[in-house]
Write a protein that holds these residues in place. Structure first.
Motif, short mmCIF file in Angstrom:
data_model
loop_
_atom_site.label_atom_id
_atom_site.label_comp_id
_atom_site.label_asym_id
_atom_site.label_seq_id
_atom_site.Cartn_x
_atom_site.Cartn_y
_atom_site.Cartn_z
N HIS A 1 52.70 57.80 72.95
CA HIS A 1 52.58 56.38 72.62
C HIS A 1 51.31 55.77 73.23
O HIS A 1 50.68 54.90 72.61
N LYS A 2 50.95 56.21 74.40
CA LYS A 2 49.78 55.64 75.06
C LYS A 2 48.48 56.14 74.44
O LYS A 2 47.56 55.36 74.19
N THR B 1 47.96 57.63 71.44
CA THR B 1 47.76 57.49 69.98
C THR B 1 47.65 56.04 69.53
O THR B 1 47.37 55.79 68.35
N LYS B 2 47.88 55.09 70.40
CA LYS B 2 47.83 53.67 70.02
C LYS B 2 46.45 53.29 69.46
O LYS B 2 46.34 52.66 68.41
N ARG C 1 45.85 55.22 66.11
CA ARG C 1 46.64 54.68 65.00
C ARG C 1 45.97 53.45 64.41
O ARG C 1 45.98 53.24 63.19
N SER C 2 45.38 52.63 65.28
CA SER C 2 44.66 51.45 64.77
C SER C 2 43.44 51.86 63.95
O SER C 2 43.08 51.19 62.98
#
Length: 335
Positions: free
Chosen positions: A58-59, A61-62, A65-66
């Motif tokens: 989660h940290k 790929t944030k 992903r944007s």
């Protein structure tokens, strides 16, 4: 994104599993090490590693992903703030590349506008000697030479007119003046413009205007009709070209029918494509494939629907269906 992340971190995951298997192998060959304790440590290690992967996923790929979710344009405001050193490196590269592309796009736009303005200015400049040439041609006594030169003059005039309107098409909405327009003056003016060509080919016109007024822009309707009539004359060898108007239901239509070569079934769906001439007449170097394309583009802006019916060797009929007055009210509301 999960699969991508796991592939990206595959070497680290393999290193973890390799370490765990190495410990198990040591336990297997060394009986003094208690197996239960080692398995308990393994279980805790796997649990901690799974939690670690989830948090890091989660940290890490944030930011990416944007990047993946943003639109493919020069707007980078949707990209979130980079945190890690590698993310900052990617962000700096994208920012610099975007700024460079924006500068190049602005420069190209300025050059394109200058080129368009230069071309429009050149077209207007050429019209002056072209008008003078027409006056000189009109003074000729030799009728044969006069007809030939008038025909060639007309070809140049029509090509310049196409280029002029082609450059104006992107800004056509700013140039429209929709009003109740009489068809007869426009039809006869365009026929008069093409008269020399018709005389050379021995073609005539049969005009039958039952409906005389439509809601449209007179100047652009004249341009559309000019392209359609030019096409009809170009591919006709004998007989009259029929121009008729009538009412169908609550709409007005204008038809141009010729009895020329016609259009083959395989070419019919493509006649409004830019640059398309014919799949059977490649030797016709006079055809540019721009007339009907420009006519269709202009007609779309005027909410005029163009239908074509044709058969090889039986001529062609183009039908213009004009919009109702309320259609223009709806169009203005959308803008």
């Amino acid at each position: 994104m999960i699969g991508t992340y796991l592939r990206e971190r595959l070497s680290w995951i393999l290193l973890f599993f390799a370490t765990q298997f190495l410990i198990l192998f040591i336990v297997f060959i060394d009986s003094s090490i208690p197996v239960g304790s080692v398995l308990y440590i393994h279980l805790l290690s796997f649990l901690l590693f799974a939690i670690f992967l989830t948090v890091r996923y989660h940290k890490e790929t944030k930011f990416y992903r944007s990047l993946a979710d943003r639109e493919y344009n020069l707007d980078i405001t949707g990209i979130i703030q980079a945190e890690s050193p590698f993310e900052k490196l990617v962000e700096e590269t994208i920012t610099e590349q975007t700024a460079l592309l924006k500068r190049e796009a602005a420069q190209n736009f300025i050059l394109l506008e200058q080129e368009k303005d230069d071309l429009l200015a050149w077209i207007h400049e050429v019209k002056t000697p072209l008008t003078a040439l027409k006056l000189m041609i009109d003074r000729l006594d030799d009728e044969t030479m006069k007809k030939q030169m008038t025909y060639e003059w007309l070809r140049v005039h029509l090509l310049l007119d196409q280029q002029l309107h082609k450059k104006r098409l992107p800004f056509m909405q700013n140039d429209l003046y929709i009003e109740k327009t009489e068809l007869e003056p426009i039809v006869f003016e365009e026929i008069q413009t093409l008269r020399a060509w018709c005389m050379q080919k021995g073609l005539g016109f049969h005009i039958d205007l039952h409906e005389e007024e439509v809601y449209t822009d007179a100047k652009w309707l004249g341009f559309i009709l000019r392209q359609i009539l030019s096409n009809a004359i170009k591919y006709s060898e004998q007989g009259d070209i029929i121009v008729r108007s009538e009412r169908k239901g609550d709409q007005h239509i204008l038809q141009v029918q010729d009895f020329g070569k016609g259009i083959s079934a395989k070419d019919l769906p493509r006649i409004f494509d830019k640059g398309f001439t014919s799949t059977e007449q490649h030797q016709n170097s006079a055809a540019t494939g721009m007339g009907l394309y420009l006519a269709k583009k202009a007609a779309d802006s005027l909410l005029i629907h163009i239908d074509v019916t044709s058969a090889k060797g039986s001529g062609t009929t183009l039908t213009l269906t004009f919009p109702k007055k309320n259609d223009f009210v709806d169009m203005k509301a959308l803008h």
